[in-house]
Design an enzyme around this catalytic site. Sequence first.
Site, PDB file in Angstrom:
ATOM      1  N   ASP A 161       0.840  -1.209   0.000  1.00  0.00           N
ATOM      2  CA  ASP A 161       0.000   0.000   0.000  1.00  0.00           C
ATOM      3  C   ASP A 161       0.874   1.258   0.000  1.00  0.00           C
ATOM      4  O   ASP A 161       0.629   2.220  -0.743  1.00  0.00           O
ATOM      5  CB  ASP A 161      -0.908  -0.021   1.236  1.00  0.00           C
ATOM      6  CG  ASP A 161      -1.970   1.063   1.225  1.00  0.00           C
ATOM      7  OD1 ASP A 161      -2.255   1.622   0.151  1.00  0.00           O
ATOM      8  OD2 ASP A 161      -2.533   1.343   2.303  1.00  0.00           O
ATOM      9  N   ARG A 206      -9.677  11.371 -11.733  1.00  0.00           N
ATOM     10  CA  ARG A 206      -9.099  11.333 -10.384  1.00  0.00           C
ATOM     11  C   ARG A 206      -8.598   9.946 -10.008  1.00  0.00           C
ATOM     12  O   ARG A 206      -8.044   9.756  -8.934  1.00  0.00           O
ATOM     13  CB  ARG A 206     -10.148  11.774  -9.367  1.00  0.00           C
ATOM     14  CG  ARG A 206     -10.588  13.248  -9.490  1.00  0.00           C
ATOM     15  CD  ARG A 206     -11.792  13.505  -8.575  1.00  0.00           C
ATOM     16  NE  ARG A 206     -11.496  13.154  -7.214  1.00  0.00           N
ATOM     17  CZ  ARG A 206     -12.403  12.674  -6.340  1.00  0.00           C
ATOM     18  NH1 ARG A 206     -13.659  12.507  -6.703  1.00  0.00           N
ATOM     19  NH2 ARG A 206     -12.061  12.372  -5.108  1.00  0.00           N
ATOM     20  N   LYS A 207      -8.804   8.976 -10.874  1.00  0.00           N
ATOM     21  CA  LYS A 207      -8.473   7.588 -10.538  1.00  0.00           C
ATOM     22  C   LYS A 207      -7.077   7.219 -11.036  1.00  0.00           C
ATOM     23  O   LYS A 207      -6.773   7.352 -12.218  1.00  0.00           O
ATOM     24  CB  LYS A 207      -9.514   6.632 -11.133  1.00  0.00           C
ATOM     25  CG  LYS A 207     -10.869   6.773 -10.464  1.00  0.00           C
ATOM     26  CD  LYS A 207     -11.867   5.753 -10.971  1.00  0.00           C
ATOM     27  CE  LYS A 207     -12.585   6.256 -12.196  1.00  0.00           C
ATOM     28  NZ  LYS A 207     -13.776   5.433 -12.544  1.00  0.00           N
TER      29      LYS A 207
END
Length: 246
Positions: A161, A206-207
């Site tokens: 992450d 925005r992705k």
Amino acid sequence: MLRGCVSLARGLRPGLRAAPHGAWPGPRLAAAPQPFWGHTAGFSQLGRPKDFALPNPSWSQDMMSLYNKFAEMAKDGTWKRIPSYDRSVDHLPERVRQAFKEVRQDTRFFLRNTDAEGIGFEYVMFLNPTEKRIVCLFQPGPYLEGVSGFAHGGSIAAIIDSTVGGCAIFAAGKVMTANLSINYRNPIPLGSVVLVDSKVDRIEGRKVFLSCEVRNVDGQTLHAEATALFIQLDTKTSQQQEACSP
Ligand SMILES: CCCCCCCCCCCC(=O)SCCNC(=O)CCNC(=O)[C@H](O)C(C)(C)COP(=O)(O)OP(=O)(O)OC[C@H]1O[C@@H](n2cnc3c(N)ncnc32)[C@H](O)[C@@H]1OP(=O)(O)O
């Protein structure tokens, strides 16, 4: 995925410094938003607190060997070592950090929450700005145990992450993880060293879509592979989300 184990091992071999450009073409970005930190200088400002992404006595021979190879590749600016701090806010560029007047003093960046060297997350990340890619050298310590003798899946998720997150930040600025999908293929022995190799695949509005592979030092063992979606936070973002930006 283009970044196969053999390519990775080749790319790290001394004398083949040019190989990454040919072996791993950079991602094609659709409409790249302005990076949060404008350029990579935001990753390495002077006058910061202790930088943990530097060798310490707990680093194994494998860790040191890989570190030295990436440090060598960093000399021409192709790769950049990313400093690492024990508070999230300290990762921010000075101009952004000054906006956080009310930052809590009792927080710790999750991956730096143990003081003793070698028992938790030992890692250093290198950014390749051209390829929108970050490779993290990760040595999981004994306090990250899941199944006896092996790294906990949550600790692996955390390092993935953070590595893909670093990529997303570089490409799109303030972001949060919306989705992280991991396939665990082979367990990671505690004390071993793995490479967490992540890149931006594409950006749609925005992705930010990313992918990641975790392999051992010779590239022959695939420990995990992941895809991730990060969402760029806009100006209407809540203060809570602002504070979550590393
Ligand atoms: C310094 C370096 C080293 C250090 C680097 C350290 C890096 C650390 C990184 C750690 C990062 C974290 O762990 S962050 C912590 C874990 N994550 C969270 O807590 C996030 C919780 N979720 C949220 O706050 C929110 O859902 C957001 C911000 C993700 C999105 O909310 P929003 O801003 O309102 O956006 P929203 O309109 O919902 O969605 C925007 C578009 O994305 C799509 N979308 C949204 N979520 C999803 C989803 N899960 N799966 C698919 N698609 C999705 C929507 O359909 C929409 O598509 P369309 O209609 O436009 O097509």
